[in-house]
Write a protein that holds these residues in place. Structure first.
Motif, PDB file in Angstrom:
ATOM      1  N   SER A   1     131.208  30.674 -65.396  1.00 18.01           N
ATOM      2  CA  SER A   1     131.683  29.841 -66.498  1.00 18.01           C
ATOM      3  C   SER A   1     132.521  28.708 -65.920  1.00 18.01           C
ATOM      4  CB  SER A   1     132.528  30.685 -67.458  1.00 18.01           C
ATOM      5  OG  SER A   1     133.235  29.875 -68.375  1.00 18.01           O
ATOM      6  N   LEU A   2     132.348  27.517 -66.464  1.00 20.66           N
ATOM      7  CA  LEU A   2     133.209  26.395 -66.090  1.00 20.66           C
ATOM      8  C   LEU A   2     134.359  26.323 -67.079  1.00 20.66           C
ATOM      9  CD1 LEU A   2     130.694  23.510 -65.259  1.00 20.66           C
ATOM     10  CD2 LEU A   2     132.039  24.842 -63.647  1.00 20.66           C
ATOM     11  N   ASN A   3     135.574  26.505 -66.590  1.00 21.15           N
ATOM     12  CA  ASN A   3     136.750  26.382 -67.441  1.00 21.15           C
ATOM     13  C   ASN A   3     137.328  24.982 -67.332  1.00 21.15           C
ATOM     14  OD1 ASN A   3     136.520  29.110 -68.066  1.00 21.15           O
ATOM     15  ND2 ASN A   3     138.715  29.472 -67.876  1.00 21.15           N
ATOM     16  N   LEU A   4     137.691  24.412 -68.462  1.00 27.53           N
ATOM     17  CA  LEU A   4     138.317  23.092 -68.496  1.00 27.53           C
ATOM     18  C   LEU A   4     139.639  23.198 -69.250  1.00 27.53           C
ATOM     19  CD1 LEU A   4     135.117  21.040 -69.424  1.00 27.53           C
ATOM     20  CD2 LEU A   4     136.112  21.325 -67.155  1.00 27.53           C
ATOM     21  N   PRO A   5     140.791  23.164 -68.577  1.00 34.87           N
ATOM     22  CA  PRO A   5     140.926  22.918 -67.142  1.00 34.87           C
ATOM     23  C   PRO A   5     140.538  24.146 -66.318  1.00 34.87           C
ATOM     24  CG  PRO A   5     143.066  23.377 -68.099  1.00 34.87           C
ATOM     25  CD  PRO A   5     142.092  23.325 -69.249  1.00 34.87           C
ATOM     26  N   GLY A   6     140.214  23.899 -65.070  1.00 36.33           N
ATOM     27  CA  GLY A   6     139.833  24.970 -64.166  1.00 36.33           C
ATOM     28  C   GLY A   6     139.614  24.420 -62.774  1.00 36.33           C
ATOM     29  N   VAL A   7     138.929  25.211 -61.951  1.00 37.91           N
ATOM     30  CA  VAL A   7     138.721  24.840 -60.551  1.00 37.91           C
ATOM     31  C   VAL A   7     137.313  25.262 -60.147  1.00 37.91           C
ATOM     32  CG1 VAL A   7     139.463  25.253 -58.159  1.00 37.91           C
ATOM     33  CG2 VAL A   7     141.175  25.103 -59.980  1.00 37.91           C
ATOM     34  N   ILE A   8     136.655  24.441 -59.338  1.00 31.63           N
ATOM     35  CA  ILE A   8     135.430  24.870 -58.669  1.00 31.63           C
ATOM     36  C   ILE A   8     135.618  24.699 -57.166  1.00 31.63           C
ATOM     37  CG2 ILE A   8     133.882  24.387 -60.600  1.00 31.63           C
ATOM     38  CD1 ILE A   8     133.063  21.787 -59.160  1.00 31.63           C
ATOM     39  N   LYS A   9     134.919  25.532 -56.422  1.00 34.73           N
ATOM     40  CA  LYS A   9     134.993  25.459 -54.964  1.00 34.73           C
ATOM     41  C   LYS A   9     133.575  25.394 -54.413  1.00 34.73           C
ATOM     42  CE  LYS A   9     137.050  27.692 -50.897  1.00 34.73           C
ATOM     43  NZ  LYS A   9     137.749  26.488 -50.438  1.00 34.73           N
ATOM     44  N   LEU A  10     133.315  24.384 -53.583  1.00 33.22           N
ATOM     45  CA  LEU A  10     132.025  24.243 -52.912  1.00 33.22           C
ATOM     46  C   LEU A  10     132.078  25.111 -51.659  1.00 33.22           C
ATOM     47  CD1 LEU A  10     131.721  20.336 -53.138  1.00 33.22           C
ATOM     48  CD2 LEU A  10     131.138  22.037 -54.868  1.00 33.22           C
ATOM     49  N   VAL A  11     131.374  26.245 -51.665  1.00 32.57           N
ATOM     50  CA  VAL A  11     131.608  27.249 -50.628  1.00 32.57           C
ATOM     51  C   VAL A  11     130.582  27.229 -49.500  1.00 32.57           C
ATOM     52  CG1 VAL A  11     132.888  28.792 -52.138  1.00 32.57           C
ATOM     53  CG2 VAL A  11     130.415  29.032 -51.979  1.00 32.57           C
ATOM     54  N   SER A  12     129.373  26.755 -49.762  1.00 31.46           N
ATOM     55  CA  SER A  12     128.370  26.731 -48.695  1.00 31.46           C
ATOM     56  C   SER A  12     127.291  25.715 -49.031  1.00 31.46           C
ATOM     57  CB  SER A  12     127.750  28.123 -48.492  1.00 31.46           C
ATOM     58  OG  SER A  12     127.051  28.538 -49.649  1.00 31.46           O
ATOM     59  N   GLY A  13     126.429  25.472 -48.045  1.00 30.93           N
ATOM     60  CA  GLY A  13     125.418  24.433 -48.180  1.00 30.93           C
ATOM     61  C   GLY A  13     125.859  23.169 -47.465  1.00 30.93           C
ATOM     62  N   ASP A  14     125.027  22.151 -47.526  1.00 29.71           N
ATOM     63  CA  ASP A  14     125.294  20.903 -46.815  1.00 29.71           C
ATOM     64  C   ASP A  14     125.348  19.721 -47.772  1.00 29.71           C
ATOM     65  OD1 ASP A  14     125.213  22.185 -44.324  1.00 29.71           O
ATOM     66  OD2 ASP A  14     123.046  21.902 -44.150  1.00 29.71           O
ATOM     67  N   ILE A  15     126.246  18.792 -47.468  1.00 30.62           N
ATOM     68  CA  ILE A  15     126.200  17.460 -48.067  1.00 30.62           C
ATOM     69  C   ILE A  15     125.650  16.522 -46.998  1.00 30.62           C
ATOM     70  CG2 ILE A  15     127.515  15.538 -49.027  1.00 30.62           C
ATOM     71  CD1 ILE A  15     129.522  17.530 -50.106  1.00 30.62           C
ATOM     72  N   LYS A  16     124.541  15.877 -47.305  1.00 31.29           N
ATOM     73  CA  LYS A  16     123.899  14.979 -46.352  1.00 31.29           C
ATOM     74  C   LYS A  16     124.013  13.548 -46.860  1.00 31.29           C
ATOM     75  CE  LYS A  16     119.545  14.266 -43.847  1.00 31.29           C
ATOM     76  NZ  LYS A  16     118.138  14.741 -43.695  1.00 31.29           N
ATOM     77  N   VAL A  17     124.653  12.694 -46.063  1.00 35.00           N
ATOM     78  CA  VAL A  17     124.862  11.290 -46.429  1.00 35.00           C
ATOM     79  C   VAL A  17     124.067  10.432 -45.456  1.00 35.00           C
ATOM     80  CG1 VAL A  17     126.570   9.472 -46.831  1.00 35.00           C
ATOM     81  CG2 VAL A  17     127.188  11.873 -47.228  1.00 35.00           C
ATOM     82  N   THR A  18     123.127   9.648 -45.977  1.00 32.14           N
ATOM     83  CA  THR A  18     122.232   8.884 -45.110  1.00 32.14           C
ATOM     84  C   THR A  18     122.620   7.418 -44.972  1.00 32.14           C
ATOM     85  OG1 THR A  18     120.738   8.444 -46.975  1.00 32.14           O
ATOM     86  CG2 THR A  18     120.285  10.406 -45.629  1.00 32.14           C
ATOM     87  N   ALA A  19     123.570   6.958 -45.791  1.00 31.92           N
ATOM     88  CA  ALA A  19     124.009   5.561 -45.698  1.00 31.92           C
ATOM     89  C   ALA A  19     125.445   5.460 -46.182  1.00 31.92           C
ATOM     90  CB  ALA A  19     123.103   4.655 -46.527  1.00 31.92           C
ATOM     91  N   ALA A  20     126.185   4.520 -45.620  1.00 37.28           N
ATOM     92  CA  ALA A  20     127.568   4.307 -46.041  1.00 37.28           C
ATOM     93  C   ALA A  20     127.601   3.808 -47.480  1.00 37.28           C
ATOM     94  CB  ALA A  20     128.247   3.301 -45.113  1.00 37.28           C
ATOM     95  N   ASN A  21     128.580   4.281 -48.232  1.00 40.13           N
ATOM     96  CA  ASN A  21     128.723   3.842 -49.615  1.00 40.13           C
ATOM     97  C   ASN A  21     130.170   4.014 -50.048  1.00 40.13           C
ATOM     98  OD1 ASN A  21     128.993   6.630 -50.934  1.00 40.13           O
ATOM     99  ND2 ASN A  21     127.074   6.833 -49.795  1.00 40.13           N
TER     100      ASN A  21
END
Length: 203
Positions: free
Chosen positions: A63-83
């Motif tokens: 469940s997403l609580n608002l207000p609340g917190v999420i944590k990105l725990v695994s996986g990759d963020i891939k950035v291919t160009a500056a922005n």
């Protein structure tokens, strides 16, 4: 006998309402695999918490609580160009599992008469993500979410604010959420959630 039945009922309720950190409170992001986008979220797993960092669930699902917190725990963020995410708003697509409500936002535009367009946008993406995570998403590279806190001293915890405005009256329930990240006047990343289920509960 009555006492035994009552005990079984309590146990059954506890089991049905299980919310184990890293299990029932976890969901995945669905990455939009478009070569024109410069930010991709690959196999990203998110865990949900209330404002006191207690795991939160609804019927054995996150469940997403608002207000609340999420944590990105695994996986990759891939950035291919500056922005630069700090210069543009993010556009929301929101659909509620309700015949009466349905789609309320479509790529930043309101589809509901009680909702202004501004409620379909995230006006300050970097304030939501935090300056370090926002900068990371603007710097080319592949970043392992499981190690960025240790290796780069970047937190992958995102605080979700309390929501005000017209949308608050229809917020509680099951939703599909899409977020289009914009930079330089164009879309540079897209996220859909949840990626591993049809809906996610927002409280």
């Amino acid at each position: 006998m009555l006492r035994y039945v009552s005990l079984l009922a309590v146990v059954a309720t506890a089991i049905s309402a299980a919310c184990t950190d890293g299990k029932e409170n976890a969901f995945t992001l669905a990455n939009v695999n478009d070569a024109s986008l410069s930010i991709h979220f690959e196999n990203v797993v998110v865990q949900t918490y209330d404002a006191n960092m207690q795991p939160v669930c609804e019927k054995n699902a996150p469940s997403l609580n608002l207000p609340g917190v999420i944590k990105l725990v695994s996986g990759d963020i891939k950035v291919t160009a500056a922005n630069d995410l700090s210069q543009d708003e993010a556009d929301l697509s929101l659909k509620k599992d309700s015949l009466l409500v349905g789609t309320v936002c479509d790529n930043g535009k309101s589809k509901n008469p009680i909702l202004p367009d501004k409620d379909c946008k995230i006006t300050d993406v970097c304030s939501l993500l935090g300056a370090d995570l926002c900068k990371l998403m603007g710097t080319p590279g592949t970043y392992d979410l499981a190690t960025i806190e240790k290796d780069l001293n970047i937190t992958s915890t995102i605080t979700l604010p309390n929501i005000n405005g017209a949308i608050n009256s229809i917020l509680k329930g099951n939703w599909q959420v899409g977020i289009s990240l914009n930079g330089g006047g164009k879309t540079i990343g897209q996220i859909k959630l949840p990626g591993n289920a049809d809906w996610i509960y927002i409280n």
